[in-house]
Design an enzyme around this catalytic site. Structure first.
Site, PDB file in Angstrom:
ATOM      1  N   THR A 427       3.535   1.705   4.824  1.00  0.00           N
ATOM      2  CA  THR A 427       2.637   2.479   3.966  1.00  0.00           C
ATOM      3  C   THR A 427       1.231   2.534   4.559  1.00  0.00           C
ATOM      4  OG1 THR A 427       3.870   1.723   2.046  1.00  0.00           O
ATOM      5  CG2 THR A 427       1.760   2.688   1.578  1.00  0.00           C
ATOM      6  N   GLY A 512       1.713  -2.572   2.072  1.00  0.00           N
ATOM      7  CA  GLY A 512       2.245  -3.939   2.044  1.00  0.00           C
ATOM      8  C   GLY A 512       3.295  -4.198   0.983  1.00  0.00           C
TER       9      GLY A 512
HETATM   10  N1  GLU Z   1       7.654   1.457  -1.149  1.00  0.00           N
HETATM   11  C1  GLU Z   1       6.606   0.541  -1.443  1.00  0.00           C
HETATM   12  C2  GLU Z   1       6.017   0.791  -2.801  1.00  0.00           C
HETATM   13  O1  GLU Z   1       6.091   1.872  -3.282  1.00  0.00           O
HETATM   14  C3  GLU Z   1       5.514   0.630  -0.447  1.00  0.00           C
HETATM   15  C4  GLU Z   1       5.991   0.229   0.870  1.00  0.00           C
HETATM   16  C5  GLU Z   1       5.030  -0.555   1.643  1.00  0.00           C
HETATM   17  O2  GLU Z   1       3.853  -0.587   1.371  1.00  0.00           O
HETATM   18  O3  GLU Z   1       5.474  -1.148   2.564  1.00  0.00           O
HETATM   19  O4  GLU Z   1       5.453  -0.071  -3.380  1.00  0.00           O
END
Ligand code: GLU
Length: 622
Positions: A427, A512
């Site tokens: 992200t 994260g």
């Molecule tokens: N998919 C995660 C979320 O929506 C974020 C992924 C990441 O930050 O690594 O919280």
């Protein structure tokens, strides 16, 4: 209060060229390593013009952009300099991040956009989260051949995990609602960047190496990101003409080409029929994405979450993200204690306990409110936080996992424990403030670093694996985060804007996975309670207690505080676990901005994590 001038200016004509010229990578004859994105350890600070190439901290006036990437921040700054507002700059920066951070962001993913309008004092949010295709029922993650859930890693690199992407629709909606630029204008600098290329840094190479095994399973991904069978070398120029062409097509023909045109059909085809390399060793399950799912996709505009902390208004992202409620609940819990740099170990103990309790509630109660009844108001109420705070012993950590709170209870009665579930660690986040005091906190993602690993053939972008954020099977009866047709998986993304009276004071966010929530809380506490400046608050070592027996922490945090926290009963463990990648040893990559009461802006990116980010201001202070 200043009024936002929403008139469309005539300034756009030269922007692509101006942005291109400002990119160090374009300088003819410059050595290949002339435009590093890595900053030296320690926050570098601008002291006046000419600005260093990629400072992690800048102070000044007139607006600011902070992101993990030098090219992206420069493009956003150019938009601000050219009279664009925060929304214009945020979209242009995000589009550029889709080029330089293709494993973390891009039109194949989703995200959450939080906007502060200085003229009205209103905060509005856009939920551009991916949705589950309508063909995905509750058993979608069960392997029909075995009757058991697919292994997580199998689902990640597969069509099954691909949700309907919301990022492009978010950009369009953000510009329509808050911006002055057209999407066509906002995409131009990123198109130039994708065609001209960016200089590969150690982080990009490492991210590619970390993904090389699975990228090589998919021919289109291997061709794009593993040219000649290897990750691009540090210092080489990485160009993505396919992505440039795709963005150009969107710029010319609008988002229909993506949601209701050829790209929709192509994305659906890849998800349903993953295109494997001839020597592939995996057999990824097929996905459910259809062109109709793309045509039906909608960005949701909704009210932000809101809590007061030390008299400041803290706004965040409401469910489907758990970010706003969990950051808000953590702060409300901590409002009941007196944190101070003079009592640092105890303050850190209380931070860890607060987030553990907030995570118990997040795991129990938060999902997509279109499908499950999420008690958002209660989770954000001071009364509920008080009932959680009264369980916390200022001298001793409670055994984890702690139970979620009873929403109806007035006392401190514990219920059955719910363990915490994890998410990916990719992200990207960007923060923007403009000359009028408007602000954007925008976190966007394709979920894991490298998303599903599947590139849309000839289009230059990766599809997300966001649907692995669902629990594959219910973790407990009534689990709010199981897959349903059209549902958004629960997120932890926490784009946060802190307002003081009528003015933006802080803009914060991070990647994260689930650690995003604790990172945002920790940065705010560092700044508001523990006596740090914003650059210090961002650089400080991190720990992330999410209702587990041990607390994952960066090695610097363990070195500094493990002994102090042991008497409280906290057991710290390196966040890296068994993953050998240096990137796995870090928690988050913050991009933040502070505007002080006199209007002086301090824009801050990571000085070291992920190779260092870049924070720029329009008019650097002397
Ligand atoms: N998919 C995660 C979320 O929506 C974020 C992924 C990441 O930050 O690594 O919280």
């Amino acid at each position: 209060m200043v009024t936002v001038d929403r008139r469309r200016s005539l300034r756009r004509a030269g922007i692509a060229l101006a942005a291109a010229t400002s990119l160090g990578i374009l300088a003819a004859g410059a050595p290949a390593t002339a435009a590093p994105t890595a900053a030296p350890p320690g926050a570098s600070v601008t002291t006046g013009r000419p600005a260093p190439a990629a400072p992690s901290t800048s102070t000044g006036t007139g607006g600011a952009v902070s992101s993990v990437d030098a090219e992206a921040s420069r493009i956003g700054l150019e938009v601000l300099r050219d009279g664009g507002n925060a929304a214009d700059a945020a979209v242009a920066t995000a589009a550029a991040l889709g080029v330089t951070e293709p494993y973390s962001a891009g039109i194949g993913g989703g995200g959450y956009f939080v906007y502060f309008d200085a003229a009205t004092g209103e905060v509005t949010t856009l939920d551009g989260r991916e949705t589950a295709p309508v063909g995905m029922g509750p058993n979608a993650f069960i392997n029909p051949a075995t009757g058991t859930p697919y292994p997580f890693a199998t689902a990640v690199s597969s069509g099954l995990s691909v949700g309907v992407p919301g990022t492009l629709a978010t950009w369009e909606t953000a510009l329509d609602r808050f911006g002055t630029d057209s999407l066509r204008e906002a995409l131009q600098p990123a198109i130039v960047l994708a065609n001209r290329g960016f200089t590969v840094d150690q982080t990009f190479r490492q991210q590619t190496l970390d993904n090389a095994a699975r990228f090589s399973q998919f021919s289109d991904t291997a061709a794009l990101f593993l040219p000649g069978g290897d990750a691009p070398q540090v210092g080489s120029t990485f160009k993505n003409h396919d992505l440039a062409q795709t963005m150009k097509l969107i710029a010319q023909r609008g988002t229909d080409v993506f949601y209701d045109g050829p790209l929709a059909a192509e994305m659906a085809d890849v998800a349903q029929h993953p295109r494997l390399a001839p020597d592939a060793t995996i057999a990824p399950p097929s996905g459910f994405l259809t062109a109709d799912d793309l045509a039906e996709y909608e960005v949701l505009e909704q009210a932000p979450t809101h809590v007061e902390y030390h008299g400041l208004d803290v706004y965040g992202m409401a469910p489907s993200s758990s970010g706003g409620t969990t950051v808000g609940e953590s702060l409300n819990i901590l409002e009941d204690f007196a944190l101070s740099p003079d009592a640092l170990p105890q303050s850190l103990h209380l931070y860890l306990e607060a987030t553990a309790h907030a995570f118990a509630d997040r795991n129990r109660y938060v999902g997509d409110p279109a499908f499950v009844d999420v008690p958002t108001e209660t989770l954000l109420s001071q009364e509920f936080a008080d009932s959680r705070a009264c369980l916390i012993d200022p001298a001793q950590a409670r055994p984890k996992p702690v139970a979620p709170g009873d929403l109806a209870a007035t006392g401190c009665e514990p219920a059955a424990a719910v363990a915490s579930a994890d998410q990916g660690v990719s992200t990207t986040h960007l923060s923007v403030v403009d000359q009028w005091g408007n602000a954007v906190a925008y976190t966007l993602t394709i979920e894991q670093t490298g998303g599903s690993g599947m590139t849309v053939p000839g289009r230059g972008f990766l599809l997300n694996n966001e649907l692995t954020d669902f629990n594959f099977v219910p973790a407990f009866p009534g689990d709010p985060n199981t897959v349903e047709p059209g549902k958004r998986p629960r997120s932890s993304m926490s784009p946060t804007i802190v307002v003081d009276g009528d003015d933006v004071r802080y803009v914060v966010g991070s990647p994260g996975g689930a650690t995003i929530i604790t990172t945002v809380v920790q940065v705010l506490l560092n700044r508001l309670d523990l006596g740090m400046t914003l650059p210090e608050a961002v650089a400080a070592p991190r720990a992330s207690q999410r209702n587990a027996a041990t607390t994952p922490a960066e090695s610097a945090f363990i070195a500094a505080y493990a002994d102090d926290l042991a008497p409280f009963g906290h057991v710290l463990a390196p966040v890296q676990g068994t993953n050998p990648s240096p990137l796995a040893a870090e928690i988050g990559a913050v991009a933040a901005i502070e505007v002080d009461q006199g209007g002086l802006i301090t824009a801050v990116a990571e000085p070291v994590r992920r190779g260092g980010g870049t924070a720029l201001v329009v008019e650097p202070a002397n």
